[in-house]
Design a protein around this motif. Structure first.
Motif, PDB file in Angstrom:
ATOM      1  N   GLY A  15       0.814  -1.213   0.000  1.00  0.00           N
ATOM      2  CA  GLY A  15       0.000   0.000   0.000  1.00  0.00           C
ATOM      3  C   GLY A  15       0.843   1.256   0.000  1.00  0.00           C
ATOM      4  N   TRP A  16       1.902   1.261   0.803  1.00  0.00           N
ATOM      5  CA  TRP A  16       2.773   2.449   0.841  1.00  0.00           C
ATOM      6  C   TRP A  16       3.431   2.667  -0.518  1.00  0.00           C
ATOM      7  CZ3 TRP A  16       7.836   3.392  -0.234  1.00  0.00           C
ATOM      8  CH2 TRP A  16       8.325   4.651   0.149  1.00  0.00           C
ATOM      9  N   ALA A  17       3.913   1.589  -1.130  1.00  0.00           N
ATOM     10  CA  ALA A  17       4.585   1.719  -2.420  1.00  0.00           C
ATOM     11  C   ALA A  17       3.638   2.237  -3.495  1.00  0.00           C
ATOM     12  CB  ALA A  17       5.169   0.373  -2.836  1.00  0.00           C
ATOM     13  N   TYR A  18       2.374   1.808  -3.451  1.00  0.00           N
ATOM     14  CA  TYR A  18       1.424   2.197  -4.489  1.00  0.00           C
ATOM     15  C   TYR A  18       0.905   3.618  -4.299  1.00  0.00           C
ATOM     16  CZ  TYR A  18      -2.602   2.009  -7.606  1.00  0.00           C
ATOM     17  OH  TYR A  18      -3.509   2.272  -8.605  1.00  0.00           O
ATOM     18  N   PHE A  19       0.592   3.997  -3.056  1.00  0.00           N
ATOM     19  CA  PHE A  19      -0.062   5.277  -2.823  1.00  0.00           C
ATOM     20  C   PHE A  19       0.905   6.410  -2.491  1.00  0.00           C
ATOM     21  CE2 PHE A  19      -3.509   2.248  -1.835  1.00  0.00           C
ATOM     22  CZ  PHE A  19      -4.488   2.746  -2.688  1.00  0.00           C
ATOM     23  N   PHE A  20       2.031   6.099  -1.863  1.00  0.00           N
ATOM     24  CA  PHE A  20       2.902   7.170  -1.375  1.00  0.00           C
ATOM     25  C   PHE A  20       4.321   7.119  -1.935  1.00  0.00           C
ATOM     26  CE2 PHE A  20      -0.129   6.079   2.039  1.00  0.00           C
ATOM     27  CZ  PHE A  20      -0.859   7.266   2.069  1.00  0.00           C
ATOM     28  N   GLY A  28       9.727   5.955  -7.451  1.00  0.00           N
ATOM     29  CA  GLY A  28      11.081   5.594  -7.831  1.00  0.00           C
ATOM     30  C   GLY A  28      11.482   4.200  -7.389  1.00  0.00           C
ATOM     31  N   ALA A  29      12.797   4.022  -7.271  1.00  0.00           N
ATOM     32  CA  ALA A  29      13.361   2.714  -6.949  1.00  0.00           C
ATOM     33  C   ALA A  29      12.952   2.241  -5.564  1.00  0.00           C
ATOM     34  CB  ALA A  29      14.885   2.767  -7.051  1.00  0.00           C
ATOM     35  N   LEU A  30      12.837   3.177  -4.610  1.00  0.00           N
ATOM     36  CA  LEU A  30      12.470   2.795  -3.251  1.00  0.00           C
ATOM     37  C   LEU A  30      11.074   2.189  -3.219  1.00  0.00           C
ATOM     38  CD1 LEU A  30      13.068   2.706  -0.237  1.00  0.00           C
ATOM     39  CD2 LEU A  30      12.169   5.040  -0.057  1.00  0.00           C
ATOM     40  N   ALA A  31      10.149   2.808  -3.953  1.00  0.00           N
ATOM     41  CA  ALA A  31       8.788   2.282  -3.998  1.00  0.00           C
ATOM     42  C   ALA A  31       8.775   0.886  -4.606  1.00  0.00           C
ATOM     43  CB  ALA A  31       7.889   3.215  -4.792  1.00  0.00           C
ATOM     44  N   PHE A  32       9.570   0.696  -5.652  1.00  0.00           N
ATOM     45  CA  PHE A  32       9.628  -0.622  -6.290  1.00  0.00           C
ATOM     46  C   PHE A  32      10.154  -1.670  -5.321  1.00  0.00           C
ATOM     47  CE2 PHE A  32      12.062  -3.867  -8.539  1.00  0.00           C
ATOM     48  CZ  PHE A  32      11.080  -4.389  -9.376  1.00  0.00           C
ATOM     49  N   LEU A  33      11.223  -1.337  -4.606  1.00  0.00           N
ATOM     50  CA  LEU A  33      11.817  -2.290  -3.672  1.00  0.00           C
ATOM     51  C   LEU A  33      10.878  -2.617  -2.522  1.00  0.00           C
ATOM     52  CD1 LEU A  33      15.481  -0.937  -3.512  1.00  0.00           C
ATOM     53  CD2 LEU A  33      14.665  -3.026  -4.644  1.00  0.00           C
ATOM     54  N   VAL A  34      10.255  -1.580  -1.955  1.00  0.00           N
ATOM     55  CA  VAL A  34       9.326  -1.807  -0.845  1.00  0.00           C
ATOM     56  C   VAL A  34       8.111  -2.593  -1.316  1.00  0.00           C
ATOM     57  CG1 VAL A  34       7.788  -0.677   0.810  1.00  0.00           C
ATOM     58  CG2 VAL A  34      10.086   0.233   0.423  1.00  0.00           C
ATOM     59  N   GLY A  35       7.597  -2.249  -2.497  1.00  0.00           N
ATOM     60  CA  GLY A  35       6.450  -2.973  -3.032  1.00  0.00           C
ATOM     61  C   GLY A  35       6.771  -4.431  -3.315  1.00  0.00           C
ATOM     62  N   ALA A  36       7.957  -4.675  -3.892  1.00  0.00           N
ATOM     63  CA  ALA A  36       8.359  -6.052  -4.178  1.00  0.00           C
ATOM     64  C   ALA A  36       8.536  -6.841  -2.887  1.00  0.00           C
ATOM     65  CB  ALA A  36       9.657  -6.057  -4.983  1.00  0.00           C
ATOM     66  N   ALA A  37       9.157  -6.220  -1.890  1.00  0.00           N
ATOM     67  CA  ALA A  37       9.345  -6.890  -0.605  1.00  0.00           C
ATOM     68  C   ALA A  37       7.994  -7.168   0.058  1.00  0.00           C
ATOM     69  CB  ALA A  37      10.215  -6.038   0.315  1.00  0.00           C
ATOM     70  N   GLY A  38       7.097  -6.193  -0.010  1.00  0.00           N
ATOM     71  CA  GLY A  38       5.766  -6.385   0.559  1.00  0.00           C
ATOM     72  C   GLY A  38       5.016  -7.519  -0.117  1.00  0.00           C
ATOM     73  N   PHE A  39       5.144  -7.604  -1.435  1.00  0.00           N
ATOM     74  CA  PHE A  39       4.481  -8.674  -2.181  1.00  0.00           C
ATOM     75  C   PHE A  39       5.034 -10.039  -1.778  1.00  0.00           C
ATOM     76  CE2 PHE A  39       4.319 -11.520  -5.882  1.00  0.00           C
ATOM     77  CZ  PHE A  39       2.952 -11.539  -6.108  1.00  0.00           C
ATOM     78  N   VAL A  40       6.341 -10.139  -1.671  1.00  0.00           N
ATOM     79  CA  VAL A  40       6.974 -11.401  -1.285  1.00  0.00           C
ATOM     80  C   VAL A  40       6.530 -11.812   0.119  1.00  0.00           C
ATOM     81  CG1 VAL A  40       9.174 -12.515  -0.722  1.00  0.00           C
ATOM     82  CG2 VAL A  40       8.959 -11.135  -2.804  1.00  0.00           C
ATOM     83  N   VAL A  41       6.496 -10.845   1.038  1.00  0.00           N
ATOM     84  CA  VAL A  41       6.093 -11.142   2.418  1.00  0.00           C
ATOM     85  C   VAL A  41       4.633 -11.581   2.465  1.00  0.00           C
ATOM     86  CG1 VAL A  41       5.676 -10.127   4.691  1.00  0.00           C
ATOM     87  CG2 VAL A  41       7.810  -9.647   3.487  1.00  0.00           C
ATOM     88  N   LEU A  42       3.773 -10.889   1.712  1.00  0.00           N
ATOM     89  CA  LEU A  42       2.348 -11.216   1.700  1.00  0.00           C
ATOM     90  C   LEU A  42       2.113 -12.620   1.149  1.00  0.00           C
ATOM     91  CD1 LEU A  42      -0.618 -10.397   2.071  1.00  0.00           C
ATOM     92  CD2 LEU A  42      -0.534  -9.387  -0.220  1.00  0.00           C
ATOM     93  N   VAL A  43       2.694 -12.905   0.001  1.00  0.00           N
ATOM     94  CA  VAL A  43       2.512 -14.227  -0.607  1.00  0.00           C
ATOM     95  C   VAL A  43       3.141 -15.308   0.274  1.00  0.00           C
ATOM     96  CG1 VAL A  43       3.101 -15.686  -2.584  1.00  0.00           C
ATOM     97  CG2 VAL A  43       2.353 -13.330  -2.945  1.00  0.00           C
TER      98      VAL A  43
END
Length: 275
Positions: free
Chosen positions: A210-215, A218-233
């Motif tokens: 959610g943070w990566a998508y809404f707030f 750049g690269a930080l959002a991609f990394l946080v989003g990818a990490a969040g996806f991995v943790v969720l799955v």
């Protein structure tokens, strides 16, 4: 109640140890998620391509058919891969070697029973959807109550499908219901324990997405989003494996009176006491 919950957490903890000894089991729920997601994406893509999504949403018959198809897909795929986990867990409890391929082969052998169960679940799910839609708050209340009762009655349905040689729907429901009555305290507390352990991890992953998508940007959002996806799955996969392992051990105790895996070393007469 506190004692039952603590024992449920103990079962979850030992089920995690089983998962740790068999990490390849994670492939099964991952494949389930991949297959289900792919199927729905294909259906959605076809619907958008030919412009039938709006027609389906506006036509009651088509919408109900869509609900039936959706439940059938998710139920059949989920049950198939859970059946593979049940087989692998049961083999492990017996001290035999097992593999993902063995689990898939075992699930394939009971594919007709899985199909019967999926059609039954889809039919009931569609009927409840119609009741909920047509009868307002009373329909919603009836659906909630029936969903709860149905979930308890079918708590052990996948172990029954895999471990019992029966293709009768009545026998499946009877075996599952009997096993739940024998083990209701531990079964409920173990399920709550799985949620207690893995839900916070999943929430962390969801927050990252959610943070990566809404707030983020750049690269930080991609990394946080990818990490969040991995943790969720990862949390979803682990919760599925651990939950099925625990149910398999509890069902085998209820059916055979023997302690397997997470049940070993526990005073099960106390665990399953209704007092």
């Amino acid at each position: 109640m506190a004692g039952r919950f603590s024992r449920g957490l103990g079962v979850v903890d030992d089920s995690i140890d089983v998962f740790r000894d068999n990490p390849r089991l994670a492939l099964l729920p991952f494949l389930s998620l991949l297959a289900t997601g792919s199927a729905f994406l294909v259906v959605l893509g076809v619907g958008l391509r030919y412009g039938v999504v709006e027609s389906v949403l506006e036509n009651d018959i088509l919408r109900y058919a869509g609900v039936f198809a959706g439940i059938s897909i998710s139920s059949s795929v989920g049950t198939f891969f859970n059946a593979a986990i049940v087989h692998c867990a049961s083999q492990y409890f017996d001290g035999e070697s097992t593999s993902v391929r063995d689990g898939l082969a075992a699930a394939w052998r009971v594919r007709r029973t899985i199909a019967l169960w999926s059609v039954t679940a889809a039919t009931l799910g569609t009927v409840l959807y119609v009741i909920d839609e047509k009868f307002g708050v009373f329909g919603s209340a009836a659906r909630i109550m029936f969903d709860l009762g149905w979930a308890l009655l079918t708590f052990f349905i996948v172990p029954v499908i895999v471990l019992e040689e029966t293709a009768s729907l009545r026998s499946l429901l009877r075996e599952s219901g009997d096993a739940f009555r024998e083990t209701w305290g531990e079964s409920v507390s173990a399920s709550l324990g799985v949620s207690f352990v893995f839900l916070p991890v999943g929430v962390v992953g969801l927050v990252g997405l959610g943070w990566a998508y809404f707030f983020g940007s750049g690269a930080l959002a991609f990394l946080v989003g990818a990490a969040g996806f991995v943790v969720l799955v990862g949390s979803m996969v682990a919760a599925q494996v651990v939950g099925v392992v625990a149910r398999t051990a509890l069902y085998r105790y209820a059916a055979d009176g023997e302690r397997f895996g997470p049940c070993v070393g526990r005073d099960l007469e106390t665990v399953f006491s209704t007092e």
